[in-house]
Design an enzyme around this catalytic site. Sequence first.
Site, PDB file in Angstrom:
ATOM      1  NE  ARG A   1      57.301  26.436  35.250  1.00 47.15           N
ATOM      2  CZ  ARG A   1      57.884  25.442  35.604  1.00 47.15           C
ATOM      3  NH1 ARG A   1      58.697  25.458  36.476  1.00 47.15           N
ATOM      4  NH2 ARG A   1      57.607  23.998  35.149  1.00 47.15           N
TER       5      ARG A   1
ATOM      6  CG  ASN B   1      58.800  16.419  34.749  1.00 44.69           C
ATOM      7  OD1 ASN B   1      58.823  16.687  35.828  1.00 44.69           O
ATOM      8  ND2 ASN B   1      59.612  17.103  33.697  1.00 44.69           N
TER       9      ASN B   1
HETATM   10  N1  EPU Z   1      51.697  27.794  29.308  1.00 44.84           N
HETATM   11  C1  EPU Z   1      50.820  28.922  29.541  1.00 44.84           C
HETATM   12  N2  EPU Z   1      49.714  28.559  30.153  1.00 44.84           N
HETATM   13  C2  EPU Z   1      49.467  27.505  30.910  1.00 44.84           C
HETATM   14  C3  EPU Z   1      50.630  26.618  30.942  1.00 44.84           C
HETATM   15  C4  EPU Z   1      51.610  26.782  30.273  1.00 44.84           C
HETATM   16  O1  EPU Z   1      50.972  29.956  28.572  1.00 44.84           O
HETATM   17  O2  EPU Z   1      48.267  27.335  31.527  1.00 44.84           O
HETATM   18  C5  EPU Z   1      53.092  27.728  28.650  1.00 44.84           C
HETATM   19  C6  EPU Z   1      54.122  28.212  29.682  1.00 44.84           C
HETATM   20  O3  EPU Z   1      54.390  29.614  30.127  1.00 44.84           O
HETATM   21  C7  EPU Z   1      55.444  27.606  28.764  1.00 44.84           C
HETATM   22  C8  EPU Z   1      54.685  26.541  27.802  1.00 44.84           C
HETATM   23  O4  EPU Z   1      53.231  27.028  27.784  1.00 44.84           O
HETATM   24  O5  EPU Z   1      55.798  28.626  28.060  1.00 44.84           O
HETATM   25  C9  EPU Z   1      55.067  25.067  28.136  1.00 44.84           C
HETATM   26  O6  EPU Z   1      54.668  24.772  29.552  1.00 44.84           O
HETATM   27  P1  EPU Z   1      54.080  23.544  30.067  1.00 44.84           P
HETATM   28  O7  EPU Z   1      52.812  23.823  30.660  1.00 44.84           O
HETATM   29  O8  EPU Z   1      54.325  22.451  28.958  1.00 44.84           O
HETATM   30  O9  EPU Z   1      55.324  23.412  31.254  1.00 44.84           O
HETATM   31  P2  EPU Z   1      54.713  23.007  32.645  1.00 44.84           P
HETATM   32  O10 EPU Z   1      53.755  21.912  32.690  1.00 44.84           O
HETATM   33  O11 EPU Z   1      54.863  23.992  33.629  1.00 44.84           O
HETATM   34  C10 EPU Z   1      56.513  20.661  32.468  1.00 44.84           C
HETATM   35  C11 EPU Z   1      57.800  20.228  33.198  1.00 44.84           C
HETATM   36  C12 EPU Z   1      58.924  20.891  33.312  1.00 44.84           C
HETATM   37  C13 EPU Z   1      59.163  21.046  31.518  1.00 44.84           C
HETATM   38  C14 EPU Z   1      57.834  21.639  30.858  1.00 44.84           C
HETATM   39  C15 EPU Z   1      58.125  21.505  29.295  1.00 44.84           C
HETATM   40  C16 EPU Z   1      56.490  19.281  35.318  1.00 44.84           C
HETATM   41  C17 EPU Z   1      56.377  19.279  36.944  1.00 44.84           C
HETATM   42  N3  EPU Z   1      57.405  20.225  34.810  1.00 44.84           N
HETATM   43  O12 EPU Z   1      56.374  22.030  33.095  1.00 44.84           O
HETATM   44  O13 EPU Z   1      59.864  20.216  33.838  1.00 44.84           O
HETATM   45  O14 EPU Z   1      60.097  21.910  31.397  1.00 44.84           O
HETATM   46  O15 EPU Z   1      56.833  20.749  31.087  1.00 44.84           O
HETATM   47  O16 EPU Z   1      58.382  20.240  28.947  1.00 44.84           O
HETATM   48  O17 EPU Z   1      56.214  18.104  34.901  1.00 44.84           O
HETATM   49  C18 EPU Z   1      62.024  20.448  34.876  1.00 44.84           C
HETATM   50  O18 EPU Z   1      61.770  18.970  35.008  1.00 44.84           O
HETATM   51  O19 EPU Z   1      63.127  20.814  34.986  1.00 44.84           O
HETATM   52  C19 EPU Z   1      61.043  21.039  34.390  1.00 44.84           C
HETATM   53  C20 EPU Z   1      61.076  22.568  34.501  1.00 44.84           C
END
Ligand code: EPU
Length: 423
Positions: free
Chosen positions: A124, A24
């Site tokens: 997401r 990540n």
């Molecule tokens: N969320 C919103 N609005 C947004 C963005 C996120 O409501 O605009 C919500 C999501 O629905 C979720 C929460 O905020 O409920 C957290 O989501 P976050 O944005 O932190 O996650 P992400 O950026 O989509 C990254 C990692 C994930 C990891 C999460 C949490 C990457 C590419 N992905 O996802 O990694 O689970 O942060 O730490 O960096 C994995 O490696 O298997 C993986 C899924």
Amino acid sequence: MSEKLYIRGGNPLVGEVSVSGSKNSVLALIAATLLSDEPCRLENVPVIEDVRVMLEIVRYLGAGVDFDSKSGIVDIDPRTLDKTEVPQELSGRLRASYYFLGALYGARGEAKVGLPGGCSIGERKMDLHLMAFNRLGAQIDENDPTATAIKGIHCPGKINFDKKSVGATMNAMLAAAKIEGKTTITNIASEPHISDLGNFLRAMGAQVRDLGNGTMQIFGKKHLRGFCHSIIPDQIETGTLMIATAATRGEVRINNCIPEHMEALSAKLLEMGVSVTEDSSSIVVKMHEAHRAVNVFTREYPGFPTDLQQPISALLTRAKGKSEVTENIFNNRFGFLDEMRRMGARFSIYDNVAVIEGVDMLKGTYVKAQDLRGGAALVIAGLMAEGATTIENPHYIRRGYEGLEIKLKSLGADIYYGGGLDG
Ligand code: EPU
């Protein structure tokens, strides 16, 4: 016949293993290189499918890419960048394609990126990303439902996230690093890869200050220089190996990791009766008897990571007693447990809580991976189970773990990829 992962369970993992670079982190840093005016080098890059796709996108955008997978070194030359659009066919292959929005908006003032893909682990959304770009001068074009398009005149701004988001925090940092003046971001996420991106941007010449209390200040620069950076070790791979060791009642020294990033997991394992000791860059996990049930509650860093919820839930299916696992970040991260039911796991799910009743024995069978960490959880289940487990869709695991089966095999696991007959 499609490839499958075969495991014959029961062997304790014993020996030493080294953790690869963080998935990540590297995915965001690959996009960050596009902000530079000079070539950049990334070291300790894990050889995983998501990295290959990110680099394919960078190449598509016109930048030079040289990936030496043997040494884990990627050289990116952004000087030939000549596009600001990423088609859906490429963006839909992974979640992290959303980082091209921040990087291209920062580099060129415009970006159009097809909708991101990634694991189906729940809702997401992108609203927080878009709000952040808007605060930095971008207008959002909502005409194309298959892509996100932003364009505008850069201006520094104040961004406050209603909810902590790893992706939105990093995207805001990417864009702000190239925007002259002071941007303040509040309620940021603070996962280890966010500091890694901050260090990278700082080394390129942007001023990035973590003011504590979830606040970050960025003084962007119009010109950022090239830099060579070594990716931090992968927190989630470290945790997966720690859990796999406990699950097989083994004894493993896990090298090239950052123990400080593992505190939430180490505390849980200790509570379960597992021995966890550490020095500056290694963790030794030892377990020779049955482990106790515990409750797990996923939270943003430094809380218990959602990405380790699935692996630890697999471990808890064989704990002594009843565990409650509460998933607070994503709303669809228990699907792998249904697969494990056929191996003998006992549990009930109430909304975002899995109540797991530990059993003495799991039996190997045919299971299907549905996402990356759920796939890793099934590997752990297979290592604990009696007899043979066949995992369908192992490509999910390859997206985010470098040579997991090779590392586990070197520790004594009976595990191999094959395309042969089922079962
Ligand atoms: N969320 C919103 N609005 C947004 C963005 C996120 O409501 O605009 C919500 C999501 O629905 C979720 C929460 O905020 O409920 C957290 O989501 P976050 O944005 O932190 O996650 P992400 O950026 O989509 C990254 C990692 C994930 C990891 C999460 C949490 C990457 C590419 N992905 O996802 O990694 O689970 O942060 O730490 O960096 C994995 O490696 O298997 C993986 C899924």
